[in-house]
Structure formats: C-alpha cells, structure tokens
Design an enzyme around this catalytic site. Sequence first.
Site, PDB file in Angstrom:
ATOM      1  N   PRO A   2       0.826  -1.215   0.000  1.00  0.00           N
ATOM      2  CA  PRO A   2       0.000   0.000   0.000  1.00  0.00           C
ATOM      3  C   PRO A   2       0.856   1.260   0.000  1.00  0.00           C
ATOM      4  O   PRO A   2       1.880   1.333   0.682  1.00  0.00           O
ATOM      5  CB  PRO A   2      -0.790  -0.127   1.307  1.00  0.00           C
ATOM      6  CG  PRO A   2      -0.810  -1.584   1.608  1.00  0.00           C
ATOM      7  CD  PRO A   2       0.495  -2.110   1.101  1.00  0.00           C
ATOM      8  N   GLU A   3       0.443   2.240  -0.800  1.00  0.00           N
ATOM      9  CA  GLU A   3       1.137   3.514  -0.864  1.00  0.00           C
ATOM     10  C   GLU A   3       0.268   4.572  -0.179  1.00  0.00           C
ATOM     11  O   GLU A   3      -0.742   4.257   0.449  1.00  0.00           O
ATOM     12  CB  GLU A   3       1.460   3.847  -2.313  1.00  0.00           C
ATOM     13  CG  GLU A   3       2.347   2.792  -2.979  1.00  0.00           C
ATOM     14  CD  GLU A   3       2.700   3.113  -4.424  1.00  0.00           C
ATOM     15  OE1 GLU A   3       2.765   4.295  -4.777  1.00  0.00           O
ATOM     16  OE2 GLU A   3       2.915   2.152  -5.200  1.00  0.00           O
ATOM     17  N   HIS A  96      -6.152 -14.828   9.398  1.00  0.00           N
ATOM     18  CA  HIS A  96      -4.819 -14.292   9.661  1.00  0.00           C
ATOM     19  C   HIS A  96      -4.863 -13.148  10.673  1.00  0.00           C
ATOM     20  O   HIS A  96      -4.067 -12.218  10.596  1.00  0.00           O
ATOM     21  CB  HIS A  96      -4.187 -13.824   8.346  1.00  0.00           C
ATOM     22  CG  HIS A  96      -4.068 -14.921   7.321  1.00  0.00           C
ATOM     23  ND1 HIS A  96      -3.204 -15.973   7.453  1.00  0.00           N
ATOM     24  CD2 HIS A  96      -4.751 -15.122   6.150  1.00  0.00           C
ATOM     25  CE1 HIS A  96      -3.328 -16.787   6.404  1.00  0.00           C
ATOM     26  NE2 HIS A  96      -4.257 -16.289   5.602  1.00  0.00           N
ATOM     27  N   ARG A 116       0.825 -12.249   5.308  1.00  0.00           N
ATOM     28  CA  ARG A 116       2.245 -12.527   5.103  1.00  0.00           C
ATOM     29  C   ARG A 116       3.122 -12.115   6.283  1.00  0.00           C
ATOM     30  O   ARG A 116       4.324 -12.362   6.269  1.00  0.00           O
ATOM     31  CB  ARG A 116       2.721 -11.815   3.827  1.00  0.00           C
ATOM     32  CG  ARG A 116       1.979 -12.303   2.573  1.00  0.00           C
ATOM     33  CD  ARG A 116       2.345 -11.480   1.347  1.00  0.00           C
ATOM     34  NE  ARG A 116       1.576 -11.902   0.187  1.00  0.00           N
ATOM     35  CZ  ARG A 116       1.512 -11.225  -0.956  1.00  0.00           C
ATOM     36  NH1 ARG A 116       2.179 -10.092  -1.082  1.00  0.00           N
ATOM     37  NH2 ARG A 116       0.782 -11.658  -1.957  1.00  0.00           N
ATOM     38  N   ARG A 158      21.003  15.121  -5.495  1.00  0.00           N
ATOM     39  CA  ARG A 158      21.137  13.667  -5.358  1.00  0.00           C
ATOM     40  C   ARG A 158      22.001  13.031  -6.452  1.00  0.00           C
ATOM     41  O   ARG A 158      22.613  12.007  -6.236  1.00  0.00           O
ATOM     42  CB  ARG A 158      19.752  13.001  -5.360  1.00  0.00           C
ATOM     43  CG  ARG A 158      18.996  13.171  -4.053  1.00  0.00           C
ATOM     44  CD  ARG A 158      19.766  12.542  -2.905  1.00  0.00           C
ATOM     45  NE  ARG A 158      19.211  12.901  -1.612  1.00  0.00           N
ATOM     46  CZ  ARG A 158      18.373  12.147  -0.920  1.00  0.00           C
ATOM     47  NH1 ARG A 158      17.977  10.990  -1.412  1.00  0.00           N
ATOM     48  NH2 ARG A 158      17.938  12.547   0.252  1.00  0.00           N
TER      49      ARG A 158
END
Length: 284
Positions: A2-3, A96, A116, A158
Amino acid sequence: MPELPEVEVVRRGLAQWVIGREIASAEVLHPRAIRRHVPGADEFTARLKGRAVVSAERRGKYLWLPLSGAEEALLAHLGMSGQLLVVDQDAPPEKHLRVRLRFEDGGPDLRFVDQRTFGHVMLTALADGVPEPISHIAPDPFEPAFDEAEFARRLRARHTEIKRALLDQSLISGVGNIYADEALWIARLHWARPTHTLTRPKITELVTAVRTVMAAALHQGGTSFDSLYVNVNGESGYFDRSLEVYGRRDLPCSRCGTPVRREAFMNRSSYSCPKCQRRPRPAR
C-alpha cells in the site's frame, strides 16, 4: 505494498470509527505482528488497556493512533498484506488475525490482519507529534510541513535517477512504485532522467503530478490488485481501472497511442511510454 492513498483511506476509516473510544483489552495472536515492540506482548497489552484513542494520523505509508495519558501512539505499518479492520466484536476471528483491540463501549473491534506477516504494530513515544521510529521519514506532499523548495534543492543534489529519488522515503514519503510511474507519465519524464538535470519548473510540474495522481487514487479508494488491500470495512479500491501506464505493458498510451513498455528497475518493474517519456541520452 500500500502507498499513500491506500493508507490515507484506512486512516480516514479509523478516524471515523475509533477516535474517542477507550480500549478495554488488547490481544496478540502472533508474535511477529509486534516484533518491533521490544518489551513483548504482555507489556504491549497492559499499556494499551484503559487508554483512549485521541486521533488518527499518517505520514507517508505509516499510520498511528495517539493515545491518552502520555505522549505515545500505536504505530502501524501494513507491509505487503496488512489490514486494519473495524469488525463487530461478535464476528468470528479472521484466518490471519494477528492483533485484536476491544473497546469499553462494546462497539466494533479494531483488528490487525496480516497474511504474510510483513506488517507490524507497536507502541512508541511521540516526538513533536511524530512517532520516534519514523522521525527520519520526510513529510509527504500533502503535509503542510512539505517544503517544495527544499525538496527541489535536495532532489537536484542527489545525482541519481528521478524514480529512485521519488522512492526514497527520506526525501519524500508515501510515493511507491505505482504512483511514481503514473506521476512520471503525467510529467513526461523517463524514470532514468538524472535528478540534477531537472529545472525548478519541471520539479514543480512533477510534484503537481504526484499530488494529482495520488488525489485521484484517494478519491477512488486506492489501488487494489488483489484482495489483500482493503479499507477498514473490507472494501477494495478501484483506481487500478484508471492507471495510465503501470501494469499496461504493450497497451496503447492514452496520450499518443504508442505501446507502453515495461523495463526492469530495482528488482521490480517500471512502465512508461517510449514516445511521451524519452529515455535520456547517456552522459559523455
């Protein structure tokens, strides 16, 4: 994983359902879910009992629930498959289920479900309102604390690829693989464009593209490619239907009709339009 838009959808659900409620009990059903809470499960559950949820906050991909009584919060990271669900307390446990919070008002539980077990929850101190373990993470582009001029300065310094910089959570938080590809398509930038070659107007255009695509995703409940990302009510988002390049290999670009290409990038995939997003020439 998820973002920002997916995590913000969950945060808004938590704000609706758990703020102001007092925790009656906490139960840890899998030790990996609190592996970063060093004192362990007994201390975790004891410290939560009797605390009220003050608010629901987010920075980038992290969520936290500040608690009454001290400058502390319950911090959560969803990982690849974590879900924070608001569920009737009499509902059977999910397959889960890892952590369960029950409340004094007898209303719905807050349950952390994680197939997971890459996600985690922990109790942590707050520093200036931000959990200490994530104090190094940069503000995300929707926060008032996000300084676009400082971001532009650091980005140009950068000397790396623009997509690599967008994924660097110490530079800008909340942007992951999906929304980086979508924002770069909007801004007509190839993922390998060197950051030091970007002008300030182009950086402003890119930041606007990031905000645009993530706001659109948020409006549609986020992006769900399987059943693992859901909101607090267990519902999937549908922004995957609006993606322009991500996951659309060999399909026509909606802007120019050129087939979208997929390239390997940082052990994952990067999608772009060969015509709209020209690959930069090699440096001489």
